[in-house]
Design a protein around this motif. Structure first.
Motif, mmCIF file in Angstrom:
data_model
loop_
_atom_site.group_PDB
_atom_site.id
_atom_site.type_symbol
_atom_site.label_atom_id
_atom_site.label_comp_id
_atom_site.label_asym_id
_atom_site.label_seq_id
_atom_site.Cartn_x
_atom_site.Cartn_y
_atom_site.Cartn_z
ATOM 1 N N ASN A 1 87.319 -55.688 30.807
ATOM 2 C CA ASN A 1 88.154 -54.487 30.947
ATOM 3 C C ASN A 1 87.731 -53.662 32.164
ATOM 4 O OD1 ASN A 1 89.826 -54.957 28.763
ATOM 5 N ND2 ASN A 1 88.517 -53.866 27.312
ATOM 6 N N ASN A 2 86.394 -53.571 32.410
ATOM 7 C CA ASN A 2 85.902 -52.854 33.592
ATOM 8 C C ASN A 2 86.366 -53.540 34.872
ATOM 9 O OD1 ASN A 2 84.577 -50.876 32.114
ATOM 10 N ND2 ASN A 2 82.635 -51.996 32.080
ATOM 11 N N VAL A 3 86.353 -54.874 34.878
ATOM 12 C CA VAL A 3 86.818 -55.624 36.041
ATOM 13 C C VAL A 3 88.296 -55.331 36.288
ATOM 14 C CG1 VAL A 3 87.279 -57.929 36.948
ATOM 15 C CG2 VAL A 3 85.096 -57.450 35.824
ATOM 16 N N LYS A 4 89.079 -55.351 35.225
ATOM 17 C CA LYS A 4 90.521 -55.118 35.356
ATOM 18 C C LYS A 4 90.819 -53.704 35.870
ATOM 19 C CE LYS A 4 92.957 -54.126 31.755
ATOM 20 N NZ LYS A 4 93.674 -54.169 30.458
ATOM 21 N N LYS A 5 90.066 -52.709 35.384
ATOM 22 C CA LYS A 5 90.350 -51.312 35.733
ATOM 23 C C LYS A 5 89.833 -50.939 37.122
ATOM 24 C CE LYS A 5 90.212 -49.574 30.971
ATOM 25 N NZ LYS A 5 89.450 -48.715 30.027
ATOM 26 N N GLY B 1 84.837 -58.632 43.170
ATOM 27 C CA GLY B 1 85.584 -57.414 43.485
ATOM 28 C C GLY B 1 84.936 -56.557 44.555
ATOM 29 N N LYS B 2 85.381 -55.305 44.618
ATOM 30 C CA LYS B 2 84.978 -54.408 45.707
ATOM 31 C C LYS B 2 83.599 -53.801 45.520
ATOM 32 C CE LYS B 2 87.305 -50.400 43.620
ATOM 33 N NZ LYS B 2 88.349 -49.391 43.805
ATOM 34 N N SER C 1 78.650 -47.607 27.152
ATOM 35 C CA SER C 1 78.933 -48.290 25.887
ATOM 36 C C SER C 1 78.289 -49.677 25.874
ATOM 37 C CB SER C 1 80.437 -48.396 25.677
ATOM 38 O OG SER C 1 80.724 -49.157 24.526
ATOM 39 N N MET C 2 78.387 -50.394 26.998
ATOM 40 C CA MET C 2 77.748 -51.706 27.084
ATOM 41 C C MET C 2 76.232 -51.585 26.921
ATOM 42 S SD MET C 2 79.868 -53.546 30.191
ATOM 43 C CE MET C 2 78.998 -55.104 30.016
#
Length: 515
Positions: free
Chosen positions: A427-431, A457-458, A479-480
């Motif tokens: 989810n972090n990657v997607k966001k 990613g960036k 949270s992780m």
């Protein structure tokens, strides 16, 4: 002398060659002495036995601002400050008394540190070495002195004393416990805060109290300190263990959490360390507060998972089943009425499609709340299925591989936590990542489970992101981290801008392999 009618002259000659040589040598010696006296930076001076100056070398002008003639005309009490004049007269009196008693060594000089007055009203410090001038019979006829400017040294010594006084005050009054050790690691000194913190009644023999023999000092810290590097570490200080090792005699029991900063004290002239300073801070209250926060966070996560499981079951077993029944009813409502108008059939069919879409969304929601595959397919297959669906939904390619996971038995809390870590990571990657590819590796290698999530990613500044996430109350990475802490694991994040991000998680496990 008359000899007959003639007078004779008789002459007597005396050889004075040696005397003339001595006089010439004396004149040369005096010339050299005067040349030396008039050109050296030190001030050479003489006093008669009445303490009146009989000579001042020209260098007195550089030292005090007075010419030699002006300095010679001054009395001793005008050339010195009152305290130095008193010290000088006391020394002269003592030396004269020794001289009268025949106790003086003619070759011995006496050294004093005196404060001299200057033309401009200031003062300078000088080191004066003095000895008696003697006549050919050895009797004292005056005083010969050499004065050297030591003002800079005195200022340095004063600054050093002031620095030492500040350090002593800081050392004694510091709220942080401080311990000083020599280059071998033997204890030299502790401050009051150290006594109060550890409840010390008495310290064992210093040779017994060696920092490098302290069982509380981690091996890595010992290596860093021995290399002259600063070492920072934290540990639990157990008073019972301290008593066992006979380091302190202490009136305390139990344990405290401490943070320790060990700092080298610089180098000696031979290149070896002068010693070490340990600054010890009691962080028990902070640690207990952190433990309480972690405990509450972990309890929240457990409660959240339990509630998710309940909601997932309710959605799947109740709402989804009811919607499925409703859809089935609509799809078969006109089976017994073939003459139903087409418009009505189309409207019922549209409603059936809406229910079908709602049913899919509810099942997806139930799946996100609690993947049913964990209970039937196992952890590895459930993650693989989730990654496939994630790729299909987002267009981000996910390369997942697991090794050793299917061969071990994990409790349900560990399984769901690992699943959530991957879910939150994706989810972090997607966001945020704007990545095209993600690689996930899950490996069980006793006694650890290793999870690596890597994207192209960036990237981001990890420290800045964690700080901003805390301020903005965004709980993704936090949270992780809390989920990892729940399993007593460790999480490390590496990221560079435009170079992607790597998340490495290690989780200990106590399980057994399937037979």
């Amino acid at each position: 002398i008359e000899v007959g009618d003639e007078l004779c002259l008789m002459s007597v000659y005396e050889d004075i060659t040696e005397r003339k040589k001595r006089e010439a040598a004396l004149q040369e010696s005096e010339r050299r002495y005067r040349l030396l006296a008039e050109n050296v930076s030190d001030v050479i001076w003489t006093l008669d036995m009445n303490m009146q100056f009989t000579y001042q070398s020209p260098s007195v002008a550089r030292l005090r601002g007075y010419s030699a003639a002006e300095a010679m005309s001054q009395t001793l009490d005008k050339a010195l400050t009152p305290a130095s004049y008193e010290a000088a007269m006391k020394a002269f009196t003592e030396e004269i008394e020794k001289e009268k008693l025949g106790q003086n060594d003619p070759d011995r000089s006496r050294t004093l540190e005196l404060e001299l007055t200057c033309r401009d009203g200031s003062t300078v410090w000088a080191e004066a070495k003095m000895n008696f001038l003697r006549d050919p019979n050895g009797g004292a006829v005056g005083i010969l002195g050499v004065t050297r400017d030591i003002t800079s040294r005195k200022l340095t010594e004063a600054a050093l004393r002031e620095s030492e006084e500040r350090f002593r005050k800081l050392f004694e009054e510091s709220p942080i416990a401080i311990q000083l050790y020599d280059s071998k690691g033997d204890l030299l000194q502790i401050n009051k805060s150290c006594v109060d913190m550890f409840g010390i009644v008495d310290i064992a023999e210093k040779k017994e109290f060696n920092i490098f023999k302290d069982p509380n000092l981690p091996d890595d810290a010992k290596r860093r300190m021995s290399r002259g590097e600063t070492a920072k570490y934290g540990h639990i200080f157990d008073f019972e263990k301290v008593k066992e090792h006979n380091l302190y005699k202490t009136k305390k029991s139990g344990f405290i959490y401490v943070d320790v900063l060990a700092t080298p004290l610089g180098l000696k002239s031979d290149g070896t360390l002068k010693g070490y300073m340990l600054e010890i801070e009691d962080v028990t209250w902070r640690k207990r507060a952190e433990e309480q926060v972690h405990l509450l966070m972990q309890q929240l996560i457990k409660t959240q998972e339990a509630e998710r499981q309940r909601l997932s079951r309710e959605l799947h077993d109740s709402v989804a089943q009811d919607l499925f029944a409703l859809k089935f009813g609509l799809d078969t409502a006109f089976d017994s009425w073939p003459d139903v108008p087409p418009e009505l059939r189309r409207r019922i069919s549209t409603l059936s499609e809406v229910i079908k879409k709602s049913l899919k969304e509810i099942r997806d929601l139930a799946y996100d709340l609690r993947p049913p595959g964990l209970d039937h397919l196992g952890l590895g297959q459930s993650i693989f299925q989730y990654c496939e669906e994630f790729s299909a939904r987002t267009g981000i390619d996910v390369d997942f591989a697991a090794a050793g996971i299917d061969g071990i038995r994990l409790d349900s809390d560990t399984e769901i936590t690992i699943f959530r870590l991957i879910q939150e990571g994706l989810n972090n990657v997607k966001k945020h990542a704007e990545a095209k590819n993600v690689t996930i590796r899950l490996v069980a290698s006793f006694p650890k489970i290793i999870l690596r999530i890597e994207d192209d990613g960036k990237g981001f500044d990890v420290r800045a992101r964690l700080i901003s996430a805390f301020k903005e109350k965004r709980m993704g990475l936090q949270s992780m981290k809390e989920r990892v802490n729940l399993l007593q694991g460790k999480m490390r994040i590496k990221s560079r801008r435009m170079r992607g991000t790597k998340v490495l998680i290690q989780i200990p496990y106590v399980g057994r392999h399937d037979e």
